[in-house]
Design a protein around this motif. Sequence first.
Motif, PDB file in Angstrom:
ATOM      1  N   SER A 181       0.564  -1.107  -0.248  1.00 18.02           N
ATOM      2  CA  SER A 181       0.175   0.172   0.120  1.00 18.02           C
ATOM      3  C   SER A 181       0.673   1.358   0.299  1.00 18.02           C
ATOM      4  O   SER A 181       0.853   2.373  -1.139  1.00 18.02           O
ATOM      5  N   LEU A 182       2.166   1.429   0.591  1.00 18.79           N
ATOM      6  CA  LEU A 182       2.707   2.315   0.758  1.00 18.79           C
ATOM      7  C   LEU A 182       3.320   2.570  -0.537  1.00 18.79           C
ATOM      8  O   LEU A 182       3.474   4.528  -0.589  1.00 18.79           O
ATOM      9  N   ASN A 183       3.992   1.342  -1.240  1.00 12.31           N
ATOM     10  CA  ASN A 183       5.039   1.470  -2.599  1.00 12.31           C
ATOM     11  C   ASN A 183       4.207   2.279  -3.895  1.00 12.31           C
ATOM     12  O   ASN A 183       3.984   2.490  -4.078  1.00 12.31           O
ATOM     13  N   GLY A 184       2.851   1.563  -3.404  1.00 12.39           N
ATOM     14  CA  GLY A 184       1.042   1.700  -4.487  1.00 12.39           C
ATOM     15  C   GLY A 184       1.295   3.500  -3.930  1.00 12.39           C
ATOM     16  O   GLY A 184       0.876   4.400  -5.480  1.00 12.39           O
ATOM     17  N   ILE A 185       1.638   4.040  -2.972  1.00 10.18           N
ATOM     18  CA  ILE A 185       0.255   5.391  -3.077  1.00 10.18           C
ATOM     19  C   ILE A 185       1.677   6.400  -3.543  1.00 10.18           C
ATOM     20  O   ILE A 185       1.187   7.267  -3.587  1.00 10.18           O
ATOM     21  N   ALA A 186       3.072   6.168  -2.950  1.00 10.31           N
ATOM     22  CA  ALA A 186       4.689   6.739  -2.811  1.00 10.31           C
ATOM     23  C   ALA A 186       4.127   7.150  -5.205  1.00 10.31           C
ATOM     24  O   ALA A 186       4.883   7.943  -5.152  1.00 10.31           O
ATOM     25  N   ALA A 187       3.929   5.884  -5.568  1.00 16.53           N
ATOM     26  CA  ALA A 187       4.374   5.629  -7.193  1.00 16.53           C
ATOM     27  C   ALA A 187       3.151   6.605  -7.417  1.00 16.53           C
ATOM     28  O   ALA A 187       2.791   6.434  -8.701  1.00 16.53           O
ATOM     29  N   GLY A 188       1.809   6.537  -6.988  1.00 22.50           N
ATOM     30  CA  GLY A 188       0.334   7.413  -7.026  1.00 22.50           C
ATOM     31  C   GLY A 188      -0.145   6.267  -7.786  1.00 22.50           C
ATOM     32  O   GLY A 188      -0.945   7.141  -8.314  1.00 22.50           O
ATOM     33  N   VAL A 189      -0.268   4.790  -7.665  1.00 22.71           N
ATOM     34  CA  VAL A 189      -1.136   4.180  -8.193  1.00 22.71           C
ATOM     35  C   VAL A 189      -2.636   3.658  -7.162  1.00 22.71           C
ATOM     36  O   VAL A 189      -3.323   3.469  -7.267  1.00 22.71           O
ATOM     37  N   ILE A 190      -2.671   3.824  -5.818  1.00 21.62           N
ATOM     38  CA  ILE A 190      -3.233   4.085  -4.810  1.00 21.62           C
ATOM     39  C   ILE A 190      -3.839   5.653  -4.411  1.00 21.62           C
ATOM     40  O   ILE A 190      -2.753   6.289  -4.200  1.00 21.62           O
ATOM     41  N   PRO A 191      -4.615   5.919  -4.570  1.00 22.12           N
ATOM     42  CA  PRO A 191      -5.188   7.034  -4.064  1.00 22.12           C
ATOM     43  C   PRO A 191      -5.093   7.778  -2.702  1.00 22.12           C
ATOM     44  O   PRO A 191      -4.935   8.498  -2.939  1.00 22.12           O
ATOM     45  N   HIS A 192      -5.441   7.137  -1.716  1.00 24.11           N
ATOM     46  CA  HIS A 192      -4.868   7.324  -0.407  1.00 24.11           C
ATOM     47  C   HIS A 192      -3.742   7.632  -0.054  1.00 24.11           C
ATOM     48  O   HIS A 192      -2.803   7.441  -0.562  1.00 24.11           O
ATOM     49  N   SER A 193      -3.843   9.358   0.526  1.00 30.74           N
ATOM     50  CA  SER A 193      -1.905   9.770   0.895  1.00 30.74           C
ATOM     51  C   SER A 193      -1.815   9.754   2.249  1.00 30.74           C
ATOM     52  O   SER A 193      -0.662  10.198   2.511  1.00 30.74           O
ATOM     53  N   GLU A 194      -3.208   9.884   3.514  1.00 30.83           N
ATOM     54  CA  GLU A 194      -2.679   9.905   4.253  1.00 30.83           C
ATOM     55  C   GLU A 194      -3.229   9.486   5.129  1.00 30.83           C
ATOM     56  O   GLU A 194      -4.190   9.417   5.952  1.00 30.83           O
ATOM     57  N   ILE A 195      -2.695   7.943   5.304  1.00 28.38           N
ATOM     58  CA  ILE A 195      -2.207   7.105   6.467  1.00 28.38           C
ATOM     59  C   ILE A 195      -0.934   6.351   6.602  1.00 28.38           C
ATOM     60  O   ILE A 195      -0.244   6.528   5.888  1.00 28.38           O
ATOM     61  N   THR A 196      -1.100   5.553   8.035  1.00 25.31           N
ATOM     62  CA  THR A 196       0.017   5.604   8.716  1.00 25.31           C
ATOM     63  C   THR A 196       0.692   4.178   8.656  1.00 25.31           C
ATOM     64  O   THR A 196      -1.040   3.116   7.877  1.00 25.31           O
ATOM     65  N   PHE A 197       1.929   3.762   8.463  1.00 27.66           N
ATOM     66  CA  PHE A 197       1.651   2.059   7.741  1.00 27.66           C
ATOM     67  C   PHE A 197       0.888   1.162   9.046  1.00 27.66           C
ATOM     68  O   PHE A 197       0.645   0.159   9.151  1.00 27.66           O
ATOM     69  N   LEU A 198       0.794   1.206  10.309  1.00 25.60           N
ATOM     70  CA  LEU A 198       0.242   0.605  11.176  1.00 25.60           C
ATOM     71  C   LEU A 198      -1.565   0.858  11.405  1.00 25.60           C
ATOM     72  O   LEU A 198      -2.039  -0.436  11.097  1.00 25.60           O
ATOM     73  N   LYS A 199      -1.975   1.841   9.863  1.00 28.48           N
ATOM     74  CA  LYS A 199      -3.433   2.402  10.563  1.00 28.48           C
ATOM     75  C   LYS A 199      -3.556   0.648   8.973  1.00 28.48           C
ATOM     76  O   LYS A 199      -4.497   0.440   8.781  1.00 28.48           O
ATOM     77  N   LEU A 200      -2.796   0.826   8.387  1.00 31.33           N
ATOM     78  CA  LEU A 200      -2.978  -0.493   7.019  1.00 31.33           C
ATOM     79  C   LEU A 200      -2.862  -2.098   8.025  1.00 31.33           C
ATOM     80  O   LEU A 200      -3.388  -2.286   7.000  1.00 31.33           O
ATOM     81  N   PHE A 201      -1.403  -2.095   8.742  1.00 31.86           N
ATOM     82  CA  PHE A 201      -1.888  -3.268   9.252  1.00 31.86           C
ATOM     83  C   PHE A 201      -2.974  -3.631   9.673  1.00 31.86           C
ATOM     84  O   PHE A 201      -3.007  -5.117   9.098  1.00 31.86           O
ATOM     85  N   LEU A 202      -3.201  -3.078  10.916  1.00 33.74           N
ATOM     86  CA  LEU A 202      -4.251  -3.590  11.457  1.00 33.74           C
ATOM     87  C   LEU A 202      -5.715  -3.334  11.190  1.00 33.74           C
ATOM     88  O   LEU A 202      -6.580  -4.445  11.123  1.00 33.74           O
ATOM     89  N   SER A 203      -6.130  -2.925   9.647  1.00 32.80           N
ATOM     90  CA  SER A 203      -7.036  -3.184   8.317  1.00 32.80           C
ATOM     91  C   SER A 203      -6.724  -4.057   8.280  1.00 32.80           C
ATOM     92  O   SER A 203      -8.117  -5.142   8.016  1.00 32.80           O
ATOM     93  N   ALA A 204      -5.473  -4.805   7.472  1.00 33.82           N
ATOM     94  CA  ALA A 204      -5.205  -5.595   6.987  1.00 33.82           C
ATOM     95  C   ALA A 204      -5.578  -7.253   7.446  1.00 33.82           C
ATOM     96  O   ALA A 204      -6.048  -7.859   7.438  1.00 33.82           O
ATOM     97  N   MET A 205      -5.645  -6.931   8.569  1.00 32.74           N
ATOM     98  CA  MET A 205      -5.054  -8.376  10.498  1.00 32.74           C
ATOM     99  C   MET A 205      -6.883  -8.139  10.339  1.00 32.74           C
ATOM    100  O   MET A 205      -7.123  -9.208  10.343  1.00 32.74           O
ATOM    101  N   GLY A 206      -7.614  -7.114  10.256  1.00 35.22           N
ATOM    102  CA  GLY A 206      -9.156  -7.104  10.438  1.00 35.22           C
ATOM    103  C   GLY A 206      -9.572  -8.676   9.161  1.00 35.22           C
ATOM    104  O   GLY A 206     -10.004  -9.376   9.233  1.00 35.22           O
ATOM    105  N   PHE A 207      -9.187  -7.696   8.519  1.00 32.63           N
ATOM    106  CA  PHE A 207      -9.875  -8.478   6.708  1.00 32.63           C
ATOM    107  C   PHE A 207      -9.089  -9.458   6.572  1.00 32.63           C
ATOM    108  O   PHE A 207      -9.807 -10.586   6.366  1.00 32.63           O
ATOM    109  N   CYS A 208      -7.336  -9.973   6.849  1.00 32.41           N
ATOM    110  CA  CYS A 208      -6.929 -11.443   6.854  1.00 32.41           C
ATOM    111  C   CYS A 208      -7.931 -12.562   8.264  1.00 32.41           C
ATOM    112  O   CYS A 208      -7.953 -13.668   7.815  1.00 32.41           O
ATOM    113  N   ILE A 209      -8.344 -11.785   8.918  1.00 32.20           N
ATOM    114  CA  ILE A 209      -8.638 -13.109   9.986  1.00 32.20           C
ATOM    115  C   ILE A 209      -9.741 -13.671  10.141  1.00 32.20           C
ATOM    116  O   ILE A 209     -10.281 -14.968   9.967  1.00 32.20           O
ATOM    117  N   ILE A 210     -10.826 -12.641   8.685  1.00 36.04           N
ATOM    118  CA  ILE A 210     -12.176 -13.020   8.148  1.00 36.04           C
ATOM    119  C   ILE A 210     -11.533 -13.665   7.284  1.00 36.04           C
ATOM    120  O   ILE A 210     -12.229 -14.707   7.162  1.00 36.04           O
TER     121      ILE A 210
END
Length: 294
Positions: free
Chosen positions: A107-136
Amino acid sequence: MAASDRIPDYLVGSHQLTSTVVFTALFSLVFIILISPYLRFVWFSISLASSRGLLTLVFMSLSIVILAFSKMIMYAFARKHTMIFFDYVVWCLGEAALISLAYAAFSLNGIAAGVIPHSEITFLKLFLSAMGFCIISLGVPYLLSAFFFAIEDKNNTIRLMSFGSITTDEAPSLTRDEKITLYDNSGSLKLVVSLSNLYYIESDDNYIKVWYQDSEGTLKQYMLRCRLKTVEESFTGSDLVRCHRKYIVNFDKVETITRTKDGFAIDLGLGGTDPIPVSKTYEENVLARFNSRG
């Protein structure tokens, strides 16, 4: 079912683990298509014509590789060690954490490359969001697979029984010659062997190898689809004793038990075969049984 209970063999067999990975990949793909439009931090796309679609494909491929390698290591670990439910749950959470870390990095690399539109998001938020998604997305197919394999295992449980007399053309014996009968998964009788001729039974994934002596005194083996646990439970209290996650021995055939650098080993007096190891789990019972022999 407690966290310290041993994991059933049908959850860590090679066929079951492979099927679980395939089912999980398909389930996750469908889950992504259905739910990703409603999640804030999910950027997946099924369009391979877009940059996000290609990034999604690479990430999904990496996730499958992570799961496949994890299950390969789990299979190897379970064959050498006793795996309990706590270990299994922690292992699965570790898989979710690894995939979540990969998602955050993508996600962070995609944001830096302009592929992903989100601009203000931290690594921790991305990780926790993905963790909830993965558990399901991992937990649901894992649970469904476990239920399926449990039902399959129950339906395929081989009917084993011990009895002292069968219809035979042999001359009557003055002594009781106990017979062991083994059936395959379809219920067809596959092997009848005298307990006095049986030496040990060896587990080979979802099969067992029955090592016995024929009428000419030659050591032979017979293989059929069965779990060693089924044999153990069917002959509780008999001379057939579990000594290792891979072995059940006929204690009437045990000649000596010796201590080695890795623990204890059983010698059945068979030339050309290695002693049978005794694992820590069964060591106390095996030694007590051996010492109580008259």
